[in-house]
Scaffold this active site. Structure first.
Site, PDB file in Angstrom:
ATOM      1  N   HIS A 117      25.034  22.424  10.395  1.00  0.00           N
ATOM      2  CA  HIS A 117      25.809  23.645  10.153  1.00  0.00           C
ATOM      3  C   HIS A 117      26.405  24.195  11.444  1.00  0.00           C
ATOM      4  O   HIS A 117      26.739  25.373  11.526  1.00  0.00           O
ATOM      5  CB  HIS A 117      24.945  24.713   9.466  1.00  0.00           C
ATOM      6  CG  HIS A 117      24.603  24.361   8.045  1.00  0.00           C
ATOM      7  ND1 HIS A 117      23.605  24.977   7.329  1.00  0.00           N
ATOM      8  CD2 HIS A 117      25.124  23.437   7.192  1.00  0.00           C
ATOM      9  CE1 HIS A 117      23.533  24.459   6.106  1.00  0.00           C
ATOM     10  NE2 HIS A 117      24.433  23.521   6.010  1.00  0.00           N
ATOM     11  N   ASN A 215       6.720  24.473   3.212  1.00  0.00           N
ATOM     12  CA  ASN A 215       7.616  25.593   2.927  1.00  0.00           C
ATOM     13  C   ASN A 215       6.848  26.719   2.258  1.00  0.00           C
ATOM     14  O   ASN A 215       5.857  26.490   1.570  1.00  0.00           O
ATOM     15  CB  ASN A 215       8.775  25.148   2.019  1.00  0.00           C
ATOM     16  CG  ASN A 215       9.882  26.178   1.959  1.00  0.00           C
ATOM     17  OD1 ASN A 215      10.328  26.667   2.988  1.00  0.00           O
ATOM     18  ND2 ASN A 215      10.330  26.521   0.765  1.00  0.00           N
TER      19      ASN A 215
END
Ligand code: ZN
Length: 244
Positions: A117, A215
């Site tokens: 990104h 996570n």
């Protein structure tokens, strides 16, 4: 939390490639995007982080990025970043593919980092193409609300991927190639919601690679992972490295 199971999985399945998302940096004080207290709960990304918004009103976009770049510049790598750098140093992690723009993997010592990104490392003039390193951008922001190109006066665009913008082709190609060759893809701090990068586990699984996920909260791949550890990235990866 069973960090020893993760350590064993990493040790037995080489090469190992890591994919990181916002959750790896929250322990550095950087808010994530999509949680109820995340950045997009306060700022509409289409108004502050999209290509059409930047073209329509670059100063408004910089009213979001100016404090954000200052915050990211002051943030320090945390235990999770350092643990991944240690694992790379020990030959147990081949590369880190990251959705983060904060440069914290690099600052922690990771060498093979793929930034899908973009990053805050630099900014580019959308009119003449001149490139400016982060130090120049930060210096310009000391005296202005938005950094201007020295050559043509246009408002610079940070080299982060905006909504409505294509991902950098080289980085994406590399990001998809790495898990295909890997025996293990370790996902850290990503809820695997942002495409196309959210599909990387598919690449690993297609080539019979294994999948481990660290996570806070569920991901669409939890059922297909060999190991899912629920919790803070720093705590878990720190324990993995301590057990080496
Ligand atoms: Zn220019």
């Amino acid at each position: 939390m069973d960090a020893s199971a993760l350590a064993a999985l990493i040790g037995a399945n080489q090469p190992c490639v890591v994919l990181t998302g916002a959750g790896v940096s929250t322990e550095s004080g950087i808010p994530d995007f999509r949680s109820p207290t995340g950045i997009w709960a306060e700022f509409d990304p289409l108004e502050y982080a999209s290509l059409p918004a930047f073209r329509a009103d670059p100063n408004k976009v910089w009213s979001f990025y100016k404090p954000r770049i200052a915050m990211l510049t002051e943030a320090e790598p945390n235990v999770a970043h350092r643990a991944l750098a240690r694992l790379e140093e020990a030959g147990l992690v081949e590369a880190v593919v990251t959705q983060n723009i904060d440069l914290l993997h690099e600052r922690a010592g990771s060498r093979n980092v793929v930034e899908v990104h973009g990053s805050i490392r630099s900014a580019t003039c959308p009119r003449c193409g001149a490139s400016y390193p982060r130090d120049d951008v930060v210096a310009k922001l000391e005296h202005a609300e938005a950094p201007l190109c020295d050559d043509c006066g246009a408002v610079l665009k940070p080299d982060v991927v905006f909504f409505g913008e294509l991902l950098p082709a080289d980085a994406v190609e590399r990001a998809f190639e790495l898990p295909r060759r890997a025996q293990l893809l370790l996902v850290v701090g990503s809820s695997l919601e942002v495409h196309p990068i959210a599909a990387l586990p598919e690449e690993a699984l297609l080539t019979a690679g294994r999948l481990a996920i660290v996570n806070k909260g569920p991901t669409p791949y939890d059922d297909r992972a060999d190991l899912k550890l629920e919790g803070n990235a720093g705590e878990i990866l720190g324990a993995v490295v301590e057990g080496l």
